[in-house]
Enzyme design. Structure first.
Site, PDB file in Angstrom:
ATOM      1  N   ARG A  40       0.829  -1.212   0.000  1.00 22.78           N
ATOM      2  CA  ARG A  40       0.000   0.000   0.000  1.00 22.78           C
ATOM      3  C   ARG A  40       0.860   1.257   0.000  1.00 22.78           C
ATOM      4  O   ARG A  40       0.579   2.209  -0.729  1.00 22.78           O
ATOM      5  CB  ARG A  40      -0.952   0.012   1.190  1.00 22.78           C
ATOM      6  N   ASN A  58      -6.251  -2.860   2.159  1.00 21.73           N
ATOM      7  CA  ASN A  58      -6.220  -4.319   2.249  1.00 21.73           C
ATOM      8  C   ASN A  58      -7.648  -4.839   2.271  1.00 21.73           C
ATOM      9  O   ASN A  58      -8.569  -4.125   2.679  1.00 21.73           O
ATOM     10  CB  ASN A  58      -5.514  -4.761   3.535  1.00 21.73           C
TER      11      ASN A  58
END
Length: 120
Positions: A40, A58
């Site tokens: 990320r 996520n």
């Protein structure tokens, strides 16, 4: 003498903006070893470097999902990075892109990491 180069740079910048292409949006989901490997954070850094706005998060399925919005050429480069590169420790098995569409304006002001809640 200083004014000449500044004016020329401004004209190049305006010309470049016009050639950036249409604004596009795409949803993505990345499969493989993509959680716990700074995927990320690296996605956010890559997006910002390309002028892409949106978000990344996520999922409960162990994937990473998000939305990217940017000029068509930059968004294409972002999609290729998501598909093939990712973070240094990630192992991308597959990348799904959907809901690609044209935009009149961006729906986000930055590219954010969604933390604390996982999307489905």
């Amino acid at each position: 003498a200083v004014t000449g180069p500044l004016i020329r740079l401004r004209k190049l910048s305006n010309s470049f903006d016009c050639k950036m292409g249409e604004m596009r949006s795409v949803s993505f989901e990345i499969f493989g070893v993509v959680q716990g490997v700074f995927f990320r954070k690296c996605t956010q850094e890559k997006a910002r470097s390309l002028g892409i706005v949106g978000w990344v998060a996520n999922t409960h399925r162990g994937t990473v999902t998000g939305i990217g919005q940017g000029h068509a050429d930059k968004l294409q480069g972002f999609k290729e990075w998501l598909r093939t590169e990712g973070s240094p420790s990630s192992k991308i098995k597959d990348a799904h892109f959907k809901d690609e569409k044209s935009l009149e304006r961006f729906e986000f002001g930055d590219f954010d990491i969604v933390r604390g809640r996982r999307t489905e």
